[in-house]
Design a protein around this motif. Structure first.
Motif, mmCIF file in Angstrom:
data_model
loop_
_atom_site.group_PDB
_atom_site.id
_atom_site.type_symbol
_atom_site.label_atom_id
_atom_site.label_comp_id
_atom_site.label_asym_id
_atom_site.label_seq_id
_atom_site.Cartn_x
_atom_site.Cartn_y
_atom_site.Cartn_z
ATOM 1 N N CYS A 54 0.848 -1.186 0.000
ATOM 2 C CA CYS A 54 0.000 0.000 0.000
ATOM 3 C C CYS A 54 0.890 1.244 0.000
ATOM 4 O O CYS A 54 1.830 1.331 0.774
ATOM 5 C CB CYS A 54 -0.906 -0.022 1.234
ATOM 6 N N CYS A 57 0.291 3.283 3.789
ATOM 7 C CA CYS A 57 0.713 2.703 5.077
ATOM 8 C C CYS A 57 1.929 1.801 4.919
ATOM 9 O O CYS A 57 2.522 1.383 5.903
ATOM 10 C CB CYS A 57 -0.436 1.953 5.740
ATOM 11 N N CYS A 94 -4.610 -0.272 0.214
ATOM 12 C CA CYS A 94 -5.338 -1.210 1.067
ATOM 13 C C CYS A 94 -6.700 -0.606 1.387
ATOM 14 O O CYS A 94 -6.903 0.600 1.263
ATOM 15 C CB CYS A 94 -4.542 -1.538 2.327
ATOM 16 N N CYS A 97 -6.724 2.253 4.177
ATOM 17 C CA CYS A 97 -6.263 3.588 3.760
ATOM 18 C C CYS A 97 -7.272 4.223 2.813
ATOM 19 O O CYS A 97 -7.609 5.397 2.947
ATOM 20 C CB CYS A 97 -4.898 3.509 3.082
ATOM 21 N N ARG A 163 -3.646 3.978 13.152
ATOM 22 C CA ARG A 163 -4.837 3.232 13.565
ATOM 23 C C ARG A 163 -4.456 1.952 14.296
ATOM 24 O O ARG A 163 -5.306 1.199 14.732
ATOM 25 C CB ARG A 163 -5.733 2.939 12.372
HETATM 26 ZN ZN LIG Z 1 -2.743 1.206 3.494
#
Ligand SMILES: [Zn+2]
Length: 211
Positions: A54, A57, A94, A97, A163
């Motif tokens: 991703c 992230c 992802c 996100c 997160r």
């Molecule tokens: Zn992500």
């Protein structure tokens, strides 16, 4: 930075050209059946060149089937449907996100008419135009990120990178940790280090509790 943009076949190119020349283009045209094949080529191209990582992230999801991945419109298609098929506005991300980023404004000048193709046009760390490592230090991808620039801060907040996978329920983020993370991001110098230490302490604690 993603090295290679998706290249459309002659047929796909005609489809996109026909579409973008139309009068009323809307973001929900994206779900039109006629775009199914092109969407699948976009997805498989970016999954491969991004090596299942991703761009926000930096978590690697080595999942071949399409379900783990969303086609990501860097400038949201709800904001600028005219850039819906622009290869430099596309990548995969992802689901977390993508969901967190939603329809957030990423452009410095939101009234922009032509496609913004420079790093400075974006508030976000751009998957095609920016070198991630200059803006974000992904200390533990999926867990802890340190912003290194304004763009880094914006991306961490917008994609909710703090997160804390595995620490707190993704659906029910820990409000206290979340607030602390936001406070850390918007502070600097000694204050930031104090908040960061506190944050790391709390995350560790949470983790121990979860075990
Ligand atoms: Zn992500």
């Amino acid at each position: 930075m993603i090295g290679e943009v998706v290249k459309y076949s002659e047929e796909e190119k005609n489809l996109v050209d026909d579409y973008t020349q139309r009068q009323n283009i809307q973001s929900n045209d994206w779900s039109d059946k006629k775009f199914e094949a092109i969407k699948s080529s976009i997805k498989s191209h970016y999954k491969e060149v991004q090596e299942y990582t991703c761009p926000y992230c930096k978590v690697k999801y080595p999942v071949k089937h399409g379900m783990a991945w969303d086609i990501e419109h860097i400038i949201p298609k709800d904001k600028k449907p005219q850039f819906m098929f622009e290869p430099l506005n596309l990548c995969v991300s992802c689901k977390d996100c993508n969901g967190a980023k939603g329809n957030e404004e990423v452009l410095v000048n939101k009234n922009r008419k032509t496609f913004p193709s420079a790093s400075k046009d974006y508030k976000l760390v751009h998957p095609h135009f920016d070198q991630y490592e200059k803006h974000i230090n992904a200390i533990t991808p999926g867990d802890f990120y340190r912003p290194l620039s304004k763009k880094g801060e914006f991306t961490i907040i917008t994609c909710r990178l703090l997160r804390f996978y595995g620490v707190v329920d993704r659906e029910q983020p820990d409000i206290e940790i979340d607030e602390l993370a936001k406070a850390m991001i918007s502070s600097d110098g000694a204050a930031r280090r104090v908040l960061e230490d506190e944050l790391v302490k709390r995350i560790k604690l949470k983790r121990e509790e979860a075990l």
